[in-house]
Scaffold this active site. Sequence first.
Site, mmCIF file in Angstrom:
data_model
loop_
_atom_site.group_PDB
_atom_site.id
_atom_site.type_symbol
_atom_site.label_atom_id
_atom_site.label_comp_id
_atom_site.label_asym_id
_atom_site.label_seq_id
_atom_site.Cartn_x
_atom_site.Cartn_y
_atom_site.Cartn_z
ATOM 1 N N THR A 14 -5.594 40.641 24.237
ATOM 2 C CA THR A 14 -6.477 41.247 23.240
ATOM 3 C C THR A 14 -6.470 40.476 21.933
ATOM 4 O O THR A 14 -7.461 40.452 21.202
ATOM 5 C CB THR A 14 -6.060 42.711 22.986
ATOM 6 O OG1 THR A 14 -6.235 43.433 24.197
ATOM 7 C CG2 THR A 14 -6.889 43.362 21.903
ATOM 8 N N TYR A 28 -13.744 46.100 25.093
ATOM 9 C CA TYR A 28 -13.965 44.708 24.701
ATOM 10 C C TYR A 28 -13.493 43.838 25.849
ATOM 11 O O TYR A 28 -12.918 44.333 26.824
ATOM 12 C CB TYR A 28 -13.162 44.363 23.430
ATOM 13 C CG TYR A 28 -11.694 44.640 23.599
ATOM 14 C CD1 TYR A 28 -11.155 45.883 23.267
ATOM 15 C CD2 TYR A 28 -10.839 43.684 24.150
ATOM 16 C CE1 TYR A 28 -9.814 46.164 23.475
ATOM 17 C CE2 TYR A 28 -9.495 43.956 24.355
ATOM 18 C CZ TYR A 28 -8.994 45.194 24.016
ATOM 19 O OH TYR A 28 -7.667 45.482 24.230
ATOM 20 N N SER A 61 -3.020 39.929 30.491
ATOM 21 C CA SER A 61 -1.624 39.788 30.916
ATOM 22 C C SER A 61 -1.271 40.604 32.152
ATOM 23 O O SER A 61 -0.240 40.360 32.780
ATOM 24 C CB SER A 61 -0.677 40.112 29.770
ATOM 25 O OG SER A 61 -0.667 41.487 29.493
ATOM 26 N N THR A 94 -0.841 42.473 25.680
ATOM 27 C CA THR A 94 0.293 43.388 25.433
ATOM 28 C C THR A 94 0.744 44.127 26.688
ATOM 29 O O THR A 94 1.846 44.672 26.710
ATOM 30 C CB THR A 94 -0.084 44.421 24.358
ATOM 31 O OG1 THR A 94 -1.264 45.106 24.754
ATOM 32 C CG2 THR A 94 -0.284 43.759 23.018
ATOM 33 N N ASP A 95 -0.086 44.144 27.738
ATOM 34 C CA ASP A 95 0.265 44.962 28.904
ATOM 35 C C ASP A 95 1.572 44.533 29.572
ATOM 36 O O ASP A 95 2.361 45.371 30.012
ATOM 37 C CB ASP A 95 -0.878 44.939 29.938
ATOM 38 C CG ASP A 95 -2.078 45.745 29.477
ATOM 39 O OD1 ASP A 95 -1.999 46.370 28.403
ATOM 40 O OD2 ASP A 95 -3.095 45.753 30.187
ATOM 41 N N LYS A 167 6.051 48.389 25.630
ATOM 42 C CA LYS A 167 4.799 49.020 25.196
ATOM 43 C C LYS A 167 4.894 50.500 25.548
ATOM 44 O O LYS A 167 5.020 50.858 26.719
ATOM 45 C CB LYS A 167 3.612 48.366 25.909
ATOM 46 C CG LYS A 167 2.249 48.860 25.444
ATOM 47 C CD LYS A 167 1.123 48.071 26.121
ATOM 48 C CE LYS A 167 -0.235 48.461 25.573
ATOM 49 N NZ LYS A 167 -1.315 47.628 26.153
ATOM 50 N N GLU A 288 24.103 60.793 40.218
ATOM 51 C CA GLU A 288 22.917 61.108 41.035
ATOM 52 C C GLU A 288 23.028 60.567 42.462
ATOM 53 O O GLU A 288 22.663 61.227 43.406
ATOM 54 C CB GLU A 288 21.616 60.587 40.400
ATOM 55 C CG GLU A 288 21.222 61.263 39.111
ATOM 56 C CD GLU A 288 20.681 62.666 39.318
ATOM 57 O OE1 GLU A 288 20.519 63.080 40.477
ATOM 58 O OE2 GLU A 288 20.439 63.352 38.315
HETATM 59 N N1 LIG Z 1 -3.810 44.951 24.022
HETATM 60 C C1 LIG Z 1 -3.838 44.057 25.002
HETATM 61 O O1 LIG Z 1 -3.494 42.903 24.809
HETATM 62 C C2 LIG Z 1 -4.269 44.525 26.373
HETATM 63 C C3 LIG Z 1 -5.325 43.608 26.951
HETATM 64 C C4 LIG Z 1 -5.060 43.161 28.366
HETATM 65 N N2 LIG Z 1 -5.034 44.242 29.285
HETATM 66 C C5 LIG Z 1 -3.813 42.303 28.413
HETATM 67 O O2 LIG Z 1 -2.711 42.766 28.538
HETATM 68 O O3 LIG Z 1 -3.963 41.107 28.292
#
Ligand SMILES: NC(=O)CC[C@H](N)C(=O)O
Length: 331
Positions: A14, A28, A61, A94-95, A167, A288
Site C-alpha cells: 500500500t 485502491y 505482500s 503490511t499484510d 498487524k 493443555e
Molecule cells: N496496507 C497494506 O500494505 C495492504 C496491501 C496489500 N494487501 C499488501 O499487503 O501488500
Amino acid sequence: EDKARVVILATGGTIAGAGASVANSATYQAAKVPVDKLIAGVPELKNLADVRGDQVFQIASESFTNEHLITLGKRVAALARQADVDGIVITHGTDTLEETAYFLNLVLKTDKPVVVVGSMRPGTAMSADGMLNLYNAVAVAATKDAAGKGVLVTMNDEIHTGRDVSKTVNIKTEAFKSPWGPLGMIVEGKTYWFRAPAKRHTTGTEFDIDKLDKLAPVDIAYGYGNATPTAYKAFAEGGARALIHAGTGNGSVSGAVVPALQELRGKGVQIIRSSRVVGGGFVLRNAEQPDDKYDWVVAHDLNPQKARILASVALTKTSDAKELQRMFMEY
Ligand SMILES: NC(=O)CC[C@H](N)C(=O)O
C-alpha cells in the site's frame, strides 16, 4: 558531519498504492508507484540521509512466497556488506510485513540498521501515512543508535522489533503492535529508545541467508471447536515438514484432531502448537497437551505466521523436535 547512506529496497504494498480519489483510503491498487517516485514524494529524506532506491519486487505482500523471502534476504545481505551502505529500508505491504521482518531478523548477518516499513493508506488518500512512515524509517536506518538491534519495523511513529510486531487491525493507521511493547519512538526525524530486544537475532543466530537457498515447507491449520483432521492431513500429504497449529487459547487442540496429530508426528511431521489469540498468545509446554509425551513443540509467544517462519528456517538445520523447541525458546 557526513550523512548516512541509506538504500530503500521497494517490494510493493500500500505504501506504493494508488486509489481513484482522495476519499479512497481502503479501496485502491497496491504496488503501483515505483520507488523513485516514492522517494521524490518526500524531499525531506535528503535532510536525514543520502538515499537511493532499488525496486526489488512490485507486489502485494499476501503473495510473498518463500522464494521472495530468500531473494530479498540475499539482496539485503549483499547491500549490508557494501562499505558505502550504512542502513537499509525495505518498503513492504503490511499484510505479511511481520513475517518478512522476522525472517530477516533470523537470517541476516549484519549489525547495520535494517528497517521494514509500510503504510495503511495509499499515498493518494487523505491523511496518507506512507510519507511520514518512510521518513521515520529512513531516520531509524540512518542512526547508529539502531545498529545491532536486529531488524526493526517503523509504523505510526513507533519503532518495533521485527520479532514481536504484528498487524493487529486492518483499516486503521495504528495497526502494528508488539505484545511486549515498542522499542522506541520517532519524533521529527529523531529516534528515542526505551528498550532492546531480548531474543537472539541477526549476527547472534545460527542461521545465515548466504547459506540458505530454500526454506522447509510448513503450513498452518486453524483451531476451532468443531475442527476435523482434514486440513492437517492434506498439508502433510502435500509435503509439509511441520504443521503450525493455530490453536485456541493456550494452543489447545480439539479432541477430534489430537489422534491425527499424534499419527502425523509418528510419520515424521513436526507438530507445533501456537495460539490464535490476538495480541499476544503464549503457549506453555505440557499445558493443555502433553508435549513431552507426544514429542510436539510449542511456539512460545510466536503467533502462527511467525511460527511458520521460524520453523521454515529451523528445519533447514534440524529434524529433531527438541532442537526445534530450543530454537522456539531462543528466537
Ligand atoms: N496496507 C497494506 O500494505 C495492504 C496491501 C496489500 N494487501 C499488501 O499487503 O501488500
